[in-house]
Design a protein around this motif. Structure first.
Motif, short mmCIF file in Angstrom:
data_model
loop_
_atom_site.label_atom_id
_atom_site.label_comp_id
_atom_site.label_asym_id
_atom_site.label_seq_id
_atom_site.Cartn_x
_atom_site.Cartn_y
_atom_site.Cartn_z
N TYR A 21 0.82 -1.34 0.14
CA TYR A 21 -0.02 0.04 0.10
C TYR A 21 0.91 1.26 -0.13
N ASP A 22 2.08 1.15 0.04
CA ASP A 22 2.99 2.36 -0.13
C ASP A 22 2.48 3.17 1.42
N ALA A 23 2.39 2.70 2.33
CA ALA A 23 1.75 3.37 3.51
C ALA A 23 2.75 4.01 4.31
N ARG A 24 2.37 5.10 4.98
CA ARG A 24 3.10 5.55 6.13
C ARG A 24 2.53 5.10 7.35
N VAL A 25 3.25 4.51 7.90
CA VAL A 25 2.87 3.47 9.34
C VAL A 25 3.56 4.33 10.46
N MET A 26 2.66 4.58 11.29
CA MET A 26 3.00 4.81 12.73
C MET A 26 2.89 3.64 13.64
N TYR A 27 3.85 3.50 14.46
CA TYR A 27 3.74 2.18 15.39
C TYR A 27 4.05 2.70 16.78
N ILE A 28 2.94 2.43 17.62
CA ILE A 28 2.92 3.01 18.99
C ILE A 28 3.02 1.67 19.85
N ASP A 29 3.99 1.81 20.74
CA ASP A 29 4.21 0.52 21.50
C ASP A 29 4.19 0.98 22.89
N THR A 30 3.35 0.51 23.85
CA THR A 30 3.19 0.76 25.01
C THR A 30 3.32 -0.33 26.10
N ASP A 31 4.10 -1.28 25.41
CA ASP A 31 4.69 -2.47 26.38
C ASP A 31 5.35 -1.97 27.47
N ALA A 32 5.64 -2.41 28.36
CA ALA A 32 6.79 -2.19 29.52
C ALA A 32 8.11 -2.60 28.80
N HIS A 33 8.18 -3.49 28.21
CA HIS A 33 9.46 -3.69 27.26
C HIS A 33 9.68 -3.00 26.20
N HIS A 34 10.78 -2.38 25.90
CA HIS A 34 11.11 -1.71 24.52
C HIS A 34 10.87 -2.48 23.26
N GLY A 35 10.32 -1.97 22.56
CA GLY A 35 9.88 -2.46 21.23
C GLY A 35 11.02 -2.50 20.29
N ASP A 36 11.95 -3.19 20.57
CA ASP A 36 13.18 -3.19 19.82
C ASP A 36 13.33 -3.91 18.63
N GLY A 37 12.57 -5.07 18.45
CA GLY A 37 12.68 -5.65 17.11
C GLY A 37 12.00 -4.72 16.02
N VAL A 38 11.08 -4.08 16.31
CA VAL A 38 10.35 -3.41 15.21
C VAL A 38 11.21 -1.84 15.17
N GLN A 39 11.65 -1.27 16.37
CA GLN A 39 12.47 -0.33 15.91
C GLN A 39 13.67 -0.55 14.87
N TRP A 40 14.58 -1.73 15.24
CA TRP A 40 15.63 -1.94 14.30
C TRP A 40 15.10 -2.51 12.92
N SER A 41 14.02 -2.96 12.80
CA SER A 41 13.40 -3.03 11.29
C SER A 41 13.38 -1.93 10.52
N PHE A 42 13.11 -1.15 11.14
CA PHE A 42 12.60 0.40 10.24
C PHE A 42 13.51 1.46 10.54
N TYR A 43 14.72 1.16 11.18
CA TYR A 43 15.48 2.29 11.87
C TYR A 43 16.05 3.24 10.88
N ASP A 44 15.99 2.96 9.46
CA ASP A 44 16.34 4.10 8.60
C ASP A 44 15.21 4.30 7.80
N ASP A 45 14.13 4.01 7.89
CA ASP A 45 13.22 3.88 7.12
C ASP A 45 12.05 5.31 7.33
N PRO A 46 12.27 6.35 6.43
CA PRO A 46 11.33 7.68 6.82
C PRO A 46 10.09 7.56 6.96
N HIS A 47 9.50 6.18 6.28
CA HIS A 47 8.15 6.04 6.22
C HIS A 47 7.60 5.44 7.33
N VAL A 48 8.28 5.00 8.14
CA VAL A 48 7.72 4.19 9.42
C VAL A 48 8.38 5.14 10.78
N MET A 49 7.41 5.50 11.44
CA MET A 49 7.80 5.87 12.93
C MET A 49 7.43 4.76 13.97
#
Length: 388
Positions: A159-187
């Motif tokens: 969909y060529d979508a701009r995706v906002m990922y909001i993580d409110t788990d007590a543990h840091h959402g590390d895996g998702v962060q590193w997957s898109f760490y250089d992608d300006p279309h995913v926050m």
């Protein structure tokens, strides 16, 4: 009533490491039964998951890792080799059908994503998802495949979508962060307990992205024993501004509920209040900026009796437009599950006022968190603009 879908299958219960492992998907049974007992679930709400394909998993995970997971339970790979991939460890022991169970979780989140983006519904929820620690080529923190990362990659590709990922788990959402760490279309925005005391030890304020993705990774590491007011203030100071500046096409929220004071694995001190407010606020933001498009997944939560069913019932109620303020838990639900519970089950949906003693260091903790929030907002990328 909102146009909403809940992705569910009893086969989700096969994602189970052992009888003594803290990740216990019996919580799904408890939650679904509470949702039904409160009259919040109709047949048209339910949607079955599907298995994610190897091609879909490879949007995030390496083919080599996928092959190792597929063979992990057949006895052909030496234990020391499995450990190189984060398997056959205390956190991630191998269990029969591990690939099929994990791929079904991913497929459930993909079904939720497709249902929302195709317009079949406005909101969709996969409570078995939220396995946010799995890395590109390694299992981590009870997570074999990273369903949120795969779904975001799918949304980007199809969909060529701009995706906002909001993580409110007590543990840091590390895996998702590193997957898109250089992608300006995913926050990615993660509000979590500081890694000074808690796995995975990441999620520092200075982790802000790299290359073209600088400014699209936001982390709010909260001090141990943070209570409701400070937690909610951090959310309100950071998340709405991030959504406004990023202008996403869709929000994907991870809804771990392990920040509650009862949770045995973390050190935060919140109550059910934040689990009423988080989905309420995310829903508002989705309707304000994304035409309502909201995909939600589960996550952590290790008090499966007193916390998870109530928190995720509040989440579903908000998703489906049947929001609840407070009520007594149905007598039939309490009578059904109390004999199995090792603790007394709460009788109300919300925690009563004064149930917990105030944390002695409340003022100091609140001040530390305020400084952290100031650091996050100071470094927020003010040049981030709406658009493709």
């Amino acid at each position: 009533m909102e146009s909403a879908r809940l992705i569910y299958s009893k086969d989700f219960l096969r994602y189970r490491f052992s009888e003594i492992h803290p990740f216990n998907n019996k919580r799904l049974e408890l939650t679904l039964d509470l949702i039904r007992s409160l009259g919040l679930l109709s047949p048209e709400h339910l949607m079955p998951p599907r298995m994610a394909t190897d091609e879909e998993l490879a949007l995030v995970h390496t083919p080599e890792y996928i092959e190792v997971v597929k063979r992990a339970d057949d006895g052909t790979i030496p234990p020391e080799r499995l450990e190189e991939y984060g398997l056959h460890t205390e956190d991630n022991p191998v269990f029969p059908g591990i690939h099929q169970a994990a791929a079904l979780v991913v497929g459930g989140t993909l079904e939720a994503a497709e249902a929302v983006m195709s317009g079949r519904c406005t909101h969709a929820l996969n409570l078995s998802g939220g396995l946010h620690h799995a890395l590109r080529g390694k299992a981590s923190g009870f997570c074999i495949y990273n369903d949120a990362s795969v779904a975001i990659a799918y949304l980007r590709k199809k969909y060529d979508a701009r995706v906002m990922y909001i993580d409110t788990d007590a543990h840091h959402g590390d895996g998702v962060q590193w997957s898109f760490y250089d992608d300006p279309h995913v926050m990615t925005v993660s509000i979590h307990e500081t890694g000074r005391y808690l796995f995975p030890g990441t999620g520092h304020v200075y982790e802000r992205g790299t290359d073209r993705g600088v400014g699209t990774s936001l982390n709010v590491p909260l001090d141990a024993f943070t209570e409701d007011d400070s937690w909610l203030d951090a959310f309100e100071q950071v998340v709405p501004a991030a959504v406004r500046e990023f202008c996403p096409d869709v929000i994907l929220s991870q809804n771990g509920c392990d920040s509650h004071r009862f949770d045995p694995l973390t050190h935060l001190s919140t109550t059910m209040r934040i689990y009423r407010e988080i989905p309420r606020r995310v829903r508002q933001l989705a309707h304000e900026y994304c035409d309502g498009r909201w995909i939600a997944v589960g996550g952590g939560g290790y008090d499966i009796w007193r916390v998870v069913p109530r928190a995720w019932t509040l989440l579903w109620a908000e998703l489906s437009g049947q929001a609840l303020e407070n009520c007594k838990l149905p007598r039939q639900w309490l009578e059904r599950w109390q004999p199995e519970s090792p603790c007394s089950l709460p009788e109300q949906l919300m925690d009563p006022e004064g149930i917990f003693q105030p944390i002695p260091r409340r003022k100091e903790i609140t001040q530390k968190n305020a400084i952290t929030v100031q650091q996050v907002t100071r470094f927020f990328n003010q040049n981030q603009a709406c658009g493709p």
